[in-house]
Design a protein around this motif. Structure first.
Motif, PDB file in Angstrom:
ATOM      1  N   GLU A  79      -4.849   6.704  -6.496  1.00 44.36           N
ATOM      2  CA  GLU A  79      -4.821   7.104  -5.078  1.00 44.36           C
ATOM      3  C   GLU A  79      -3.731   8.117  -4.788  1.00 44.36           C
ATOM      4  O   GLU A  79      -3.998   9.149  -4.166  1.00 44.36           O
ATOM      5  N   PHE A  80      -2.507   7.869  -5.227  1.00 51.58           N
ATOM      6  CA  PHE A  80      -1.374   8.636  -4.726  1.00 51.58           C
ATOM      7  C   PHE A  80      -0.965   9.839  -5.576  1.00 51.58           C
ATOM      8  O   PHE A  80      -0.393  10.789  -5.051  1.00 51.58           O
ATOM      9  N   HIS A 122       0.836  -1.196   0.000  1.00 56.40           N
ATOM     10  CA  HIS A 122       0.000   0.000   0.000  1.00 56.40           C
ATOM     11  C   HIS A 122       0.874   1.249   0.000  1.00 56.40           C
ATOM     12  O   HIS A 122       1.076   1.918   1.020  1.00 56.40           O
ATOM     13  N   CYS A 152      -6.156  10.473  -2.857  1.00 58.43           N
ATOM     14  CA  CYS A 152      -5.652  10.718  -1.502  1.00 58.43           C
ATOM     15  C   CYS A 152      -6.151  12.030  -0.915  1.00 58.43           C
ATOM     16  O   CYS A 152      -6.046  12.241   0.297  1.00 58.43           O
ATOM     17  N   TYR A 153      -6.700  12.912  -1.741  1.00 57.58           N
ATOM     18  CA  TYR A 153      -7.227  14.183  -1.234  1.00 57.58           C
ATOM     19  C   TYR A 153      -8.756  14.158  -1.097  1.00 57.58           C
ATOM     20  O   TYR A 153      -9.371  15.184  -0.806  1.00 57.58           O
ATOM     21  N   ASP A 174       1.654  10.332   1.766  1.00 56.68           N
ATOM     22  CA  ASP A 174       2.278  10.204   0.448  1.00 56.68           C
ATOM     23  C   ASP A 174       1.364  10.672  -0.676  1.00 56.68           C
ATOM     24  O   ASP A 174       1.348  10.094  -1.768  1.00 56.68           O
ATOM     25  N   CYS A 175       0.606  11.709  -0.419  1.00 55.60           N
ATOM     26  CA  CYS A 175      -0.276  12.277  -1.424  1.00 55.60           C
ATOM     27  C   CYS A 175       0.520  13.262  -2.282  1.00 55.60           C
ATOM     28  O   CYS A 175       0.975  14.299  -1.784  1.00 55.60           O
ATOM     29  N   ASP A 203      -7.789   5.380   7.526  1.00 55.44           N
ATOM     30  CA  ASP A 203      -6.581   5.433   8.346  1.00 55.44           C
ATOM     31  C   ASP A 203      -7.035   5.811   9.746  1.00 55.44           C
ATOM     32  O   ASP A 203      -7.925   6.652   9.901  1.00 55.44           O
ATOM     33  N   THR A 229      -5.362  15.148   3.716  1.00 56.24           N
ATOM     34  CA  THR A 229      -4.989  14.194   2.679  1.00 56.24           C
ATOM     35  C   THR A 229      -4.440  12.948   3.362  1.00 56.24           C
ATOM     36  O   THR A 229      -4.087  12.975   4.548  1.00 56.24           O
ATOM     37  N   GLY A 230      -4.324  11.886   2.591  1.00 58.70           N
ATOM     38  CA  GLY A 230      -3.641  10.713   3.091  1.00 58.70           C
ATOM     39  C   GLY A 230      -2.139  10.898   3.033  1.00 58.70           C
ATOM     40  O   GLY A 230      -1.621  11.888   2.501  1.00 58.70           O
ATOM     41  N   ARG A 244     -11.711   8.372   1.260  1.00 58.55           N
ATOM     42  CA  ARG A 244     -10.394   7.834   0.929  1.00 58.55           C
ATOM     43  C   ARG A 244     -10.071   6.616   1.789  1.00 58.55           C
ATOM     44  O   ARG A 244     -10.814   6.276   2.705  1.00 58.55           O
TER      45      ARG A 244
END
Length: 269
Positions: free
Chosen positions: A129-130, A60, A181-182, A201-202, A191, A198-199, A188
Protein backbone atom coordinates in the motif's frame (compact mmCIF):
# COMPACT_ATOMS: atom_id res chain seq x y z
CA UNK A 1 -4.75 -18.02 65.25
CA UNK A 2 -1.74 -19.06 63.15
CA UNK A 3 1.39 -17.19 64.04
CA UNK A 4 3.96 -16.29 61.39
CA UNK A 5 7.48 -17.48 62.06
CA UNK A 6 10.24 -14.94 62.34
CA UNK A 7 11.46 -15.96 58.88
CA UNK A 8 7.98 -15.57 57.37
CA UNK A 9 7.53 -12.14 58.94
CA UNK A 10 10.88 -11.14 57.49
CA UNK A 11 9.85 -12.31 54.02
CA UNK A 12 6.59 -10.37 54.22
CA UNK A 13 8.51 -7.25 55.22
CA UNK A 14 10.92 -7.65 52.29
CA UNK A 15 8.07 -8.18 49.80
CA UNK A 16 6.23 -5.13 51.10
CA UNK A 17 9.36 -3.04 50.74
CA UNK A 18 9.86 -4.25 47.17
CA UNK A 19 6.27 -3.35 46.30
CA UNK A 20 6.77 0.12 47.73
CA UNK A 21 9.95 0.57 45.73
CA UNK A 22 8.23 -0.59 42.53
CA UNK A 23 5.33 1.80 43.07
CA UNK A 24 7.69 4.64 43.89
CA UNK A 25 9.70 3.92 40.75
CA UNK A 26 6.59 3.97 38.57
CA UNK A 27 5.49 7.26 40.12
CA UNK A 28 8.94 8.73 39.60
CA UNK A 29 8.91 7.68 35.95
CA UNK A 30 5.48 9.25 35.46
CA UNK A 31 6.62 12.44 37.14
CA UNK A 32 9.72 12.68 34.93
CA UNK A 33 7.88 12.08 31.63
CA UNK A 34 8.57 15.06 29.34
CA UNK A 35 5.85 17.72 29.28
CA UNK A 36 4.88 20.15 26.57
CA UNK A 37 5.62 23.87 26.85
CA UNK A 38 2.60 25.93 27.87
CA UNK A 39 1.92 27.14 24.33
CA UNK A 40 1.12 23.64 23.02
CA UNK A 41 -2.60 22.87 22.80
CA UNK A 42 -4.97 20.13 21.78
CA UNK A 43 -6.45 21.18 18.43
CA UNK A 44 -9.96 20.24 19.54
CA UNK A 45 -9.85 23.05 22.14
CA UNK A 46 -9.22 25.56 19.35
CA UNK A 47 -11.56 24.07 16.75
CA UNK A 48 -13.67 20.98 17.49
CA UNK A 49 -15.05 20.95 13.92
CA UNK A 50 -11.77 19.84 12.33
CA UNK A 51 -11.87 16.07 11.81
CA UNK A 52 -9.11 13.97 13.32
CA UNK A 53 -7.98 10.60 11.99
CA UNK A 54 -4.71 10.10 13.80
CA UNK A 55 -3.11 7.37 11.72
CA UNK A 56 -0.07 6.69 13.91
CA UNK A 57 -2.32 5.78 16.83
CA UNK A 58 -3.62 2.95 14.62
CA UNK A 59 -1.97 0.10 12.69
CA UNK A 60 -3.02 1.65 9.36
CA UNK A 61 0.31 3.25 8.51
CA UNK A 62 3.49 2.26 6.67
CA UNK A 63 4.89 0.52 9.77
CA UNK A 64 1.73 -1.51 10.40
CA UNK A 65 1.41 -0.93 14.15
CA UNK A 66 0.74 1.88 16.61
CA UNK A 67 3.77 4.15 16.75
CA UNK A 68 5.70 4.83 19.97
CA UNK A 69 4.61 7.95 21.83
CA UNK A 70 1.01 8.09 20.60
CA UNK A 71 -0.90 7.60 23.87
CA UNK A 72 -4.17 9.15 22.62
CA UNK A 73 -5.59 9.80 19.13
CA UNK A 74 -5.43 13.59 19.44
CA UNK A 75 -3.85 16.38 17.42
CA UNK A 76 -1.41 18.50 19.44
CA UNK A 77 0.09 21.70 17.99
CA UNK A 78 1.68 24.95 19.04
CA UNK A 79 -1.02 27.53 19.71
CA UNK A 80 -0.13 29.76 16.71
CA UNK A 81 -0.38 26.78 14.34
CA UNK A 82 -3.70 25.67 15.84
CA UNK A 83 -5.13 29.20 15.62
CA UNK A 84 -4.08 29.48 11.97
CA UNK A 85 -5.63 26.09 11.22
CA UNK A 86 -8.87 27.33 12.79
CA UNK A 87 -8.83 30.30 10.41
CA UNK A 88 -8.35 27.94 7.46
CA UNK A 89 -11.22 25.80 8.66
CA UNK A 90 -13.49 28.84 8.85
CA UNK A 91 -12.78 29.59 5.19
CA UNK A 92 -13.31 26.02 4.03
CA UNK A 93 -16.57 25.58 5.95
CA UNK A 94 -18.04 28.44 3.93
CA UNK A 95 -17.30 26.44 0.78
CA UNK A 96 -18.79 23.20 2.07
CA UNK A 97 -15.57 21.49 3.18
CA UNK A 98 -13.81 20.59 6.40
CA UNK A 99 -10.18 19.91 7.20
CA UNK A 100 -9.09 16.50 8.46
CA UNK A 101 -5.73 15.95 10.16
CA UNK A 102 -3.80 12.68 9.96
CA UNK A 103 -0.86 13.71 12.14
CA UNK A 104 0.27 16.80 14.04
CA UNK A 105 3.01 17.04 16.68
CA UNK A 106 5.14 13.88 16.54
CA UNK A 107 7.44 12.97 19.45
CA UNK A 108 11.07 12.11 18.75
CA UNK A 109 10.45 8.58 20.05
CA UNK A 110 7.99 8.10 17.19
CA UNK A 111 10.61 9.24 14.68
CA UNK A 112 13.04 6.78 16.29
CA UNK A 113 10.41 4.06 15.78
CA UNK A 114 10.28 4.93 12.07
CA UNK A 115 14.07 4.72 11.84
CA UNK A 116 14.18 1.28 13.51
CA UNK A 117 11.49 0.04 11.16
CA UNK A 118 13.31 1.39 8.09
CA UNK A 119 16.50 -0.38 9.15
CA UNK A 120 14.67 -3.71 9.43
CA UNK A 121 14.68 -4.71 5.76
CA UNK A 122 12.74 -7.90 6.47
CA UNK A 123 9.66 -6.03 7.70
CA UNK A 124 7.76 -5.10 4.55
CA UNK A 125 4.24 -5.96 5.68
CA UNK A 126 2.73 -2.67 4.46
CA UNK A 127 4.80 -2.25 1.28
CA UNK A 128 1.95 -3.08 -1.11
CA UNK A 129 0.00 0.00 0.00
CA UNK A 130 2.47 2.64 1.13
CA UNK A 131 5.68 2.11 -0.88
CA UNK A 132 4.86 -0.37 -3.65
CA UNK A 133 7.54 0.86 -6.07
CA UNK A 134 10.26 1.87 -3.60
CA UNK A 135 13.02 -0.50 -2.50
CA UNK A 136 13.14 -0.33 1.29
CA UNK A 137 16.93 0.05 1.17
CA UNK A 138 16.39 3.52 -0.38
CA UNK A 139 13.99 4.99 2.19
CA UNK A 140 16.70 7.13 3.83
CA UNK A 141 18.48 8.04 0.59
CA UNK A 142 15.25 9.07 -1.12
CA UNK A 143 14.17 11.18 1.87
CA UNK A 144 11.11 9.22 2.94
CA UNK A 145 12.56 8.49 6.40
CA UNK A 146 14.90 10.75 8.41
CA UNK A 147 16.29 10.81 11.94
CA UNK A 148 14.62 14.16 12.66
CA UNK A 149 11.19 15.48 11.68
CA UNK A 150 9.71 18.95 11.52
CA UNK A 151 6.62 17.47 13.16
CA UNK A 152 8.58 17.20 16.41
CA UNK A 153 8.83 21.01 16.56
CA UNK A 154 5.06 21.25 16.96
CA UNK A 155 3.94 23.44 14.05
CA UNK A 156 3.76 20.86 11.27
CA UNK A 157 0.73 18.79 10.38
CA UNK A 158 -0.46 16.27 7.77
CA UNK A 159 -3.97 16.98 6.56
CA UNK A 160 -6.55 16.80 3.80
CA UNK A 161 -9.99 18.14 2.87
CA UNK A 162 -13.35 16.39 3.27
CA UNK A 163 -16.55 17.39 1.47
CA UNK A 164 -19.47 17.99 3.86
CA UNK A 165 -21.46 16.18 5.04
CA UNK A 166 -18.55 13.93 5.95
CA UNK A 167 -19.02 10.21 5.39
CA UNK A 168 -17.46 7.89 7.97
CA UNK A 169 -14.24 6.11 6.98
CA UNK A 170 -14.42 2.39 7.56
CA UNK A 171 -11.89 0.94 9.99
CA UNK A 172 -8.74 -0.74 8.72
CA UNK A 173 -8.51 -4.44 9.53
CA UNK A 174 -4.92 -5.68 10.01
CA UNK A 175 -4.11 -8.37 7.48
CA UNK A 176 -6.65 -7.23 4.90
CA UNK A 177 -5.49 -7.13 1.25
CA UNK A 178 -3.52 -3.96 0.48
CA UNK A 179 -3.88 -1.81 -2.63
CA UNK A 180 -1.23 0.66 -3.90
CA UNK A 181 -1.71 4.16 -2.51
CA UNK A 182 -1.65 5.61 -6.04
CA UNK A 183 -4.42 3.34 -7.37
CA UNK A 184 -7.65 4.96 -8.59
CA UNK A 185 -9.78 6.33 -5.77
CA UNK A 186 -12.39 3.57 -6.04
CA UNK A 187 -9.70 0.88 -5.70
CA UNK A 188 -7.40 2.11 -2.92
CA UNK A 189 -8.26 2.07 0.79
CA UNK A 190 -11.42 4.18 1.22
CA UNK A 191 -10.99 7.60 2.76
CA UNK A 192 -13.76 10.13 3.25
CA UNK A 193 -11.51 12.90 1.92
CA UNK A 194 -11.77 14.39 -1.55
CA UNK A 195 -9.66 12.64 -4.19
CA UNK A 196 -6.09 13.95 -3.95
CA UNK A 197 -4.66 11.49 -6.47
CA UNK A 198 -2.95 9.32 -3.85
CA UNK A 199 -3.63 8.24 -0.32
CA UNK A 200 -1.90 9.75 2.72
CA UNK A 201 1.74 8.75 3.32
CA UNK A 202 2.17 7.48 -0.22
CA UNK A 203 5.91 7.01 -0.85
CA UNK A 204 5.77 7.84 -4.56
CA UNK A 205 6.48 10.84 -6.82
CA UNK A 206 2.76 11.04 -7.58
CA UNK A 207 2.38 12.38 -4.03
CA UNK A 208 4.48 15.45 -4.93
CA UNK A 209 2.06 18.35 -4.62
CA UNK A 210 2.58 19.69 -8.15
CA UNK A 211 3.39 16.45 -9.97
CA UNK A 212 2.35 17.25 -13.56
CA UNK A 213 0.67 13.87 -14.00
CA UNK A 214 -1.96 14.84 -11.41
CA UNK A 215 -4.54 16.94 -13.22
CA UNK A 216 -8.24 17.69 -13.30
CA UNK A 217 -10.27 17.44 -10.11
CA UNK A 218 -7.40 15.85 -8.19
CA UNK A 219 -5.11 18.82 -8.90
CA UNK A 220 -7.96 21.23 -8.10
CA UNK A 221 -8.36 19.61 -4.69
CA UNK A 222 -4.62 19.86 -3.98
CA UNK A 223 -4.63 23.51 -4.98
CA UNK A 224 -7.66 24.29 -2.83
CA UNK A 225 -5.78 22.95 0.20
CA UNK A 226 -2.51 24.62 -0.81
CA UNK A 227 -3.94 28.04 -1.63
CA UNK A 228 -6.12 28.14 1.50
CA UNK A 229 -3.26 27.29 3.83
CA UNK A 230 -0.57 29.36 2.14
CA UNK A 231 -2.69 32.51 2.41
CA UNK A 232 -2.62 32.00 6.18
CA UNK A 233 1.11 31.45 6.64
CA UNK A 234 1.56 27.73 6.00
CA UNK A 235 4.35 26.31 3.85
CA UNK A 236 3.93 23.06 1.92
CA UNK A 237 6.56 20.34 1.62
CA UNK A 238 6.74 19.90 -2.16
CA UNK A 239 7.16 16.11 -1.93
CA UNK A 240 3.98 15.56 0.11
CA UNK A 241 0.65 17.15 -0.79
CA UNK A 242 -0.58 16.62 2.80
CA UNK A 243 2.39 18.16 4.70
CA UNK A 244 2.27 21.79 5.91
CA UNK A 245 4.20 23.87 8.44
CA UNK A 246 2.99 27.11 9.99
CA UNK A 247 5.60 29.88 9.86
CA UNK A 248 7.21 31.42 11.79
CA UNK A 249 7.64 28.41 14.07
CA UNK A 250 7.83 29.15 17.81
CA UNK A 251 10.42 26.35 18.18
CA UNK A 252 12.37 26.18 14.90
CA UNK A 253 15.36 24.39 16.42
CA UNK A 254 13.77 22.17 19.10
CA UNK A 255 12.61 18.58 18.63
CA UNK A 256 10.35 17.59 21.53
CA UNK A 257 9.71 14.10 22.90
CA UNK A 258 6.69 14.43 25.20
CA UNK A 259 3.97 11.83 24.46
CA UNK A 260 0.89 12.65 22.40
CA UNK A 261 -1.54 12.83 25.29
CA UNK A 262 -3.72 15.35 27.09
CA UNK A 263 -1.60 14.66 30.19
CA UNK A 264 1.41 16.16 28.42
CA UNK A 265 -0.31 19.52 28.08
CA UNK A 266 -0.57 22.38 30.56
CA UNK A 267 -3.84 23.24 32.25
CA UNK A 268 -6.65 21.04 33.64
CA UNK A 269 -6.41 17.33 33.01
Amino acid sequence: MTRLSTASRGLVTVLAALLCLTAAGATARADTEPRAPEDFVALRTMDPTILQEMRYFTPHNFVGERIDGYRQPICVLTRPAAEALHRAQTELLREGYTLKVYDCYRPQRAVDHFVRWAEDLDDQAMKSEFYPDVDKTRLFEDGYIAEKSGHSRGSTMDLTIVRLPARPTRPYHPGEPLVPCYAPEDERFPDNSVDMGTGFDCFDPLAHTLDPRVQGVQRAHRMLLKNTLERLGFVNLAEEWWHYTFKPEPYPDTHFDFPVSSKSLAGPR
